[in-house]
Design an enzyme around this catalytic site. Structure first.
Site, PDB file in Angstrom:
ATOM      1  N   GLY A  37      75.516 -39.585  46.558  1.00 60.57           N
ATOM      2  CA  GLY A  37      74.204 -40.004  46.046  1.00 60.57           C
ATOM      3  C   GLY A  37      73.247 -38.844  45.844  1.00 60.57           C
ATOM      4  O   GLY A  37      73.664 -37.680  45.802  1.00 60.57           O
ATOM      5  N   ALA A  38      71.948 -39.166  45.694  1.00 59.03           N
ATOM      6  CA  ALA A  38      70.930 -38.193  45.280  1.00 59.03           C
ATOM      7  C   ALA A  38      71.437 -37.498  44.012  1.00 59.03           C
ATOM      8  O   ALA A  38      71.552 -36.270  43.945  1.00 59.03           O
ATOM      9  CB  ALA A  38      70.615 -37.184  46.387  1.00 59.03           C
ATOM     10  N   LEU A  39      71.762 -38.331  43.037  1.00 63.43           N
ATOM     11  CA  LEU A  39      72.478 -37.854  41.842  1.00 63.43           C
ATOM     12  C   LEU A  39      71.652 -36.874  41.012  1.00 63.43           C
ATOM     13  O   LEU A  39      70.441 -37.038  40.858  1.00 63.43           O
ATOM     14  CB  LEU A  39      72.893 -39.051  40.982  1.00 63.43           C
TER      15      LEU A  39
ATOM     16  N   GLN B 197      87.228 -28.279  48.703  1.00 66.75           N
ATOM     17  CA  GLN B 197      87.390 -29.739  48.733  1.00 66.75           C
ATOM     18  C   GLN B 197      88.356 -30.185  47.631  1.00 66.75           C
ATOM     19  O   GLN B 197      89.278 -30.959  47.869  1.00 66.75           O
ATOM     20  CB  GLN B 197      86.020 -30.386  48.538  1.00 66.75           C
TER      21      GLN B 197
ATOM     22  N   ASP C  16      82.702 -27.500  44.628  1.00 70.08           N
ATOM     23  CA  ASP C  16      83.275 -27.656  45.969  1.00 70.08           C
ATOM     24  C   ASP C  16      84.765 -27.355  45.878  1.00 70.08           C
ATOM     25  O   ASP C  16      85.620 -28.247  45.971  1.00 70.08           O
ATOM     26  CB  ASP C  16      82.998 -29.079  46.473  1.00 70.08           C
TER      27      ASP C  16
ATOM     28  N   GLY D  32      83.927 -31.874  41.327  1.00 71.42           N
ATOM     29  CA  GLY D  32      83.307 -30.645  40.855  1.00 71.42           C
ATOM     30  C   GLY D  32      84.038 -29.408  41.372  1.00 71.42           C
ATOM     31  O   GLY D  32      84.460 -29.357  42.523  1.00 71.42           O
ATOM     32  N   LYS D  33      84.154 -28.415  40.478  1.00 70.14           N
ATOM     33  CA  LYS D  33      84.732 -27.128  40.903  1.00 70.14           C
ATOM     34  C   LYS D  33      83.825 -26.442  41.917  1.00 70.14           C
ATOM     35  O   LYS D  33      84.231 -25.533  42.610  1.00 70.14           O
ATOM     36  CB  LYS D  33      84.900 -26.211  39.686  1.00 70.14           C
TER      37      LYS D  33
ATOM     38  N   ARG E 257      71.347 -30.764  48.067  1.00 65.12           N
ATOM     39  CA  ARG E 257      70.652 -30.095  49.167  1.00 65.12           C
ATOM     40  C   ARG E 257      69.579 -29.115  48.687  1.00 65.12           C
ATOM     41  O   ARG E 257      68.811 -28.611  49.511  1.00 65.12           O
ATOM     42  CB  ARG E 257      71.647 -29.366  50.071  1.00 65.12           C
TER      43      ARG E 257
ATOM     44  N   HIS F 118      76.445 -34.323  39.011  1.00 66.28           N
ATOM     45  CA  HIS F 118      77.148 -35.609  39.104  1.00 66.28           C
ATOM     46  C   HIS F 118      77.296 -36.233  37.704  1.00 66.28           C
ATOM     47  O   HIS F 118      78.336 -36.785  37.365  1.00 66.28           O
ATOM     48  CB  HIS F 118      76.367 -36.584  39.989  1.00 66.28           C
TER      49      HIS F 118
HETATM   50  P1  AMP Z   1      78.370 -34.806  46.496  1.00 64.84           P
HETATM   51  O1  AMP Z   1      77.500 -35.964  46.127  1.00 64.84           O
HETATM   52  O2  AMP Z   1      77.612 -33.564  46.823  1.00 64.84           O
HETATM   53  O3  AMP Z   1      79.426 -35.175  47.503  1.00 64.84           O
HETATM   54  O4  AMP Z   1      79.166 -34.441  45.166  1.00 64.84           O
HETATM   55  C1  AMP Z   1      79.917 -35.397  44.467  1.00 64.84           C
HETATM   56  C2  AMP Z   1      80.748 -34.690  43.420  1.00 64.84           C
HETATM   57  O5  AMP Z   1      79.886 -33.988  42.528  1.00 64.84           O
HETATM   58  C3  AMP Z   1      81.706 -33.651  44.014  1.00 64.84           C
HETATM   59  O6  AMP Z   1      82.952 -33.720  43.335  1.00 64.84           O
HETATM   60  C4  AMP Z   1      81.006 -32.358  43.753  1.00 64.84           C
HETATM   61  O7  AMP Z   1      81.875 -31.254  43.649  1.00 64.84           O
HETATM   62  C5  AMP Z   1      80.333 -32.647  42.415  1.00 64.84           C
HETATM   63  N1  AMP Z   1      79.202 -31.740  42.190  1.00 64.84           N
HETATM   64  C6  AMP Z   1      78.186 -31.463  43.044  1.00 64.84           C
HETATM   65  N2  AMP Z   1      77.347 -30.536  42.521  1.00 64.84           N
HETATM   66  C7  AMP Z   1      77.867 -30.230  41.302  1.00 64.84           C
HETATM   67  C8  AMP Z   1      77.468 -29.331  40.250  1.00 64.84           C
HETATM   68  N3  AMP Z   1      76.388 -28.564  40.356  1.00 64.84           N
HETATM   69  N4  AMP Z   1      78.239 -29.277  39.139  1.00 64.84           N
HETATM   70  C9  AMP Z   1      79.349 -30.043  39.016  1.00 64.84           C
HETATM   71  N5  AMP Z   1      79.783 -30.914  39.965  1.00 64.84           N
HETATM   72  C10 AMP Z   1      79.042 -31.001  41.094  1.00 64.84           C
END
Ligand code: AMP
Length: 273
Positions: free
Chosen positions: A28-30, A150, A147, A144-145, A184, A34
């Site tokens: 979340g906190a899209l 992960q 992470d 996402g690359k 974050r 995302h």
């Molecule tokens: P999160 O909500 O932080 O767990 O992220 C969810 C998905 O969004 C994960 O696959 C992340 O790698 C991807 N993600 C987070 N930030 C970015 C970004 N700046 N660019 C591309 N993908 C992202």
């Protein structure tokens, strides 16, 4: 757009639809990062499921679980505008019981980098992603690359557990000044945000050095560490795409990863060469 919290309701709905399912798991906190995953999924699939779940098992004691940004209403609007078909918004009790079977990240890849500073983090990530895959049963899942570790571990899990899903890696989305988007980033003060730009600058410098045919990891890491000063650096690593330490950059098979603590905010970034 449907909003579903109940696991069985979601399973029944998705089975009935019989469509090519694209799945985007999030906490979340899209933001636009995302959204780029969602857009890619929309291009390739018939039915898009986004999960929003702040997974407690991937947070260590003392981390930001309790203050992790929660913006369900805004997130639902973003999903609707982006053409998402289903938002899966479970509660902790929908996902976890009291006596849990869980997955373990492998020693070699799971306990370096993030795994070293956050022991158990990837066990939580793999456990929840495996559960989500079993619930959604997607054809494609988007990560996402940004992470990178992960992504690497999830790809390994899918292979080793014979899970029938294609993992799609999506490029990192950045602010115009280079800062990688992250939920974050809102923790950063103006001053800290300025300091955090050193992270992408160090990665750009590495890329420039490679363009000048400097391929030695040691030399590149040294230059990056200079740029990152005075940030508190967790790690700067140069690895192959299989996450093995390499002394020489191999174009097409290298990831350079940085982790820093800016104030109390842990920021990750990387480039794929
Ligand atoms: P999160 O909500 O932080 O767990 O992220 C969810 C998905 O969004 C994960 O696959 C992340 O790698 C991807 N993600 C987070 N930030 C970015 C970004 N700046 N660019 C591309 N993908 C992202």
């Amino acid at each position: 757009m449907k909003i579903i919290s109940d696991v069985n309701e979601l399973k029944t709905y998705l089975k009935k639809e019989k469509k090519i399912i694209g799945f985007v798991p999030t906490m979340g906190a899209l933001h636009d990062g995302h959204l780029s995953l969602i857009k890619k999924a929309k291009n390739e699939c018939e039915l898009i499921v986004v999960s929003i779940f702040v997974n407690p098992t991937q947070f260590l004691v003392g981390e930001d679980l309790d203050k992790y940004p929660s913006r369900d209403e805004a997130d639902k609007k973003i999903c609707k505008l982006a053409g998402v078909d289903v938002v899966f918004l479970p509660q902790k009790e929908d996902i976890y019981g009291s006596d849990e079977v869980s997955l373990k990240a492998p020693n070699v890849r799971g306990f370096v980098l993030e795994g070293a500073t956050r022991p158990g983090h990837f066990d939580g990530v793999l456990t929840v992603v495996n559960k989500l895959f079993n619930i959604v049963n997607p054809d494609y899942a988007y990560f996402g690359k940004k992470d990178a570790q992960q992504l690497n571990l999830i790809s390994l899990m899918v292979k080793q557990l014979f899970i029938d899903v294609k993992i799609v890696a999506v490029d990192t989305v950045r602010e115009s000044d280079g800062l990688a988007l992250s939920s974050r980033n809102i923790y950063l003060s103006k001053e800290q945000r300025k300091g955090a730009l050193k992270i992408s600058s160090s990665l750009y410098e590495a890329s420039k050095m490679v363009q000048k045919k400097i391929y030695t990891s040691k030399e590149i890491k040294k230059a990056m560490s200079e740029i990152l000063k005075p940030l508190e650096v967790g790690y700067v690593e140069i690895l192959s795409r299989d996450f093995e330490v390499i002394d020489t950059i191999e174009i097409g098979n290298t990831v350079i990863l940085v982790e820093t603590l800016v104030g109390s905010t842990r920021l990750l970034d990387n480039i794929w060469l």
